[in-house]
Design a protein around this motif. Structure first.
Motif, PDB file in Angstrom:
ATOM      1  N   GLU A   2     -22.010  -4.100   8.678  1.00  0.00           N
ATOM      2  CA  GLU A   2     -23.205  -4.614   9.602  1.00  0.00           C
ATOM      3  C   GLU A   2     -23.040  -5.190  10.857  1.00  0.00           C
ATOM      4  O   GLU A   2     -23.737  -4.595  11.779  1.00  0.00           O
ATOM      5  N   GLN A   3     -21.598  -5.661  11.129  1.00  0.00           N
ATOM      6  CA  GLN A   3     -21.394  -6.263  12.530  1.00  0.00           C
ATOM      7  C   GLN A   3     -21.109  -4.919  13.420  1.00  0.00           C
ATOM      8  O   GLN A   3     -21.357  -4.785  14.523  1.00  0.00           O
ATOM      9  N   GLN A  30     -31.002   1.696  11.184  1.00  0.00           N
ATOM     10  CA  GLN A  30     -30.413   0.764  11.829  1.00  0.00           C
ATOM     11  C   GLN A  30     -29.672   1.100  13.190  1.00  0.00           C
ATOM     12  O   GLN A  30     -29.890   0.403  14.117  1.00  0.00           O
ATOM     13  N   GLY A  75     -32.449   0.006  15.030  1.00  0.00           N
ATOM     14  CA  GLY A  75     -32.373  -1.419  14.283  1.00  0.00           C
ATOM     15  C   GLY A  75     -33.561  -1.672  13.551  1.00  0.00           C
ATOM     16  O   GLY A  75     -33.931  -2.735  13.097  1.00  0.00           O
ATOM     17  N   SER A  77     -31.583  -3.749   7.187  1.00  0.00           N
ATOM     18  CA  SER A  77     -30.376  -3.640   7.668  1.00  0.00           C
ATOM     19  C   SER A  77     -29.337  -3.293   6.332  1.00  0.00           C
ATOM     20  O   SER A  77     -29.634  -3.240   4.987  1.00  0.00           O
ATOM     21  N   HIS A 115     -30.648  -9.363  23.966  1.00  0.00           N
ATOM     22  CA  HIS A 115     -31.032  -7.858  23.392  1.00  0.00           C
ATOM     23  C   HIS A 115     -32.129  -7.454  24.297  1.00  0.00           C
ATOM     24  O   HIS A 115     -33.403  -8.035  24.211  1.00  0.00           O
ATOM     25  N   PRO A 142     -29.583 -13.025  15.272  1.00  0.00           N
ATOM     26  CA  PRO A 142     -29.152 -11.841  15.347  1.00  0.00           C
ATOM     27  C   PRO A 142     -27.789 -11.529  16.348  1.00  0.00           C
ATOM     28  O   PRO A 142     -27.223 -10.471  15.935  1.00  0.00           O
ATOM     29  N   GLN A 165     -24.349  -3.409  14.399  1.00  0.00           N
ATOM     30  CA  GLN A 165     -25.311  -4.053  15.378  1.00  0.00           C
ATOM     31  C   GLN A 165     -24.623  -4.008  16.658  1.00  0.00           C
ATOM     32  O   GLN A 165     -25.227  -3.909  17.751  1.00  0.00           O
TER      33      GLN A 165
END
Length: 253
Positions: free
Chosen positions: A36-37, A100, A104, A108, A206, A134, A40
């Motif tokens: 996930e990291q 994702q 995004g 997720s 972001h 986030p 992202q």
């Protein structure tokens, strides 16, 4: 080699790439947290070719982890690879991963994983985590790289010394293999951003297209773009030079 074996091979490649970046991944929740990291940090992936490759790697790893933790098997029903999880139903790791990575949107990869679990299975809360900060995946990615740097004799704290260490690391690592470029960009960009915040203040933000660091004087710095530029370019694209140029005037010489 069967199609399912190719999916396992892709998952193993993602695990290898993570190991090359200093992180040992298992087929478990902590591994999905790192995935996930990673997602992202590298999104949005705009190149169709890169999106296809990244989706294959992360989606295969997610699917193999779902099978390892919850049981089940791969299925190509309806012409799309999915994981059949018995009473839990059918899930589509590639569909979730691609969305994702692209923008995004939707659930997720970590939310998908957790939504299938419960306390009885010993994996913690099954909530979606929609209230999470986030920027936390960015900080975790940076922290994993910082720990590797410190363990190899580099600076233990974010700041100019750490950026200088990474700057030299990039120069020695080039040319970076195409399979590792996204991984290195994620690690270097996250560490650069955290160093900017630690040294000068400001915060992650972001823009809708990319993660930036917004400094107290409103200057915007693009850590991931800078990291990728040096990884693909040369010493003239130094992240250390960028770091020093971003120094607020009141902190100058």
């Amino acid at each position: 080699m069967s199609d399912a074996a190719r999916l396992r091979e892709a998952a193993e490649l993602f695990v290898k790439l993570a190991k090359d970046a200093g992180r040992e991944l298992g087929l478990d929740e902590s591994g999905v947290e790192w995935a996930e990291q990673y997602v992202q940090a590298v999104r949005p992936v705009e190149s169709p070719d890169q999106l296809r490759v990244q989706t294959a790697l992360v989606g295969s790893y997610l699917g193999e982890t779902l099978i390892a933790v919850y049981g089940g098997e791969w299925s190509d029903a309806d012409g799309e690879w999915a994981v059949e999880l018995g009473e839990r139903g059918r899930v589509h790791p590639f569909r979730v991963t691609e969305a994702q990575l692209r923008d995004g949107s939707g659930q997720s990869v970590l939310e998908l994983f957790r939504s299938l679990g419960n306390r009885e299975h010993g994996i913690g809360d099954s909530g979606t985590g929609q209230g999470d900060d986030p920027t936390e995946p960015l900080r975790r990615t940076a922290e994993s790289f910082r720990e590797v740097i410190a363990a190899n004799g580099g600076p233990a704290e974010y700041g100019e010394a750490l950026v200088a260490f990474v700057d030299t690391f990039i120069d020695n690592a080039r040319p970076v293999d195409a399979d590792l470029l996204e991984q290195y960009t994620a690690l270097v960009g996250a560490a650069l951003g955290e160093s900017l915040v630690a040294a000068y203040g400001g915060a992650w933000q972001h823009t809708g297209d990319a993660w930036i660091v917004r400094l107290p004087d409103a200057t915007a710095v693009w850590p991931f773009a800078a990291a990728r530029q040096q990884l693909e370019g040369g010493p003239e694209d130094s992240i250390l030079a960028l770091f020093r140029q971003a120094r607020p005037k009141e902190q100058g010489d």
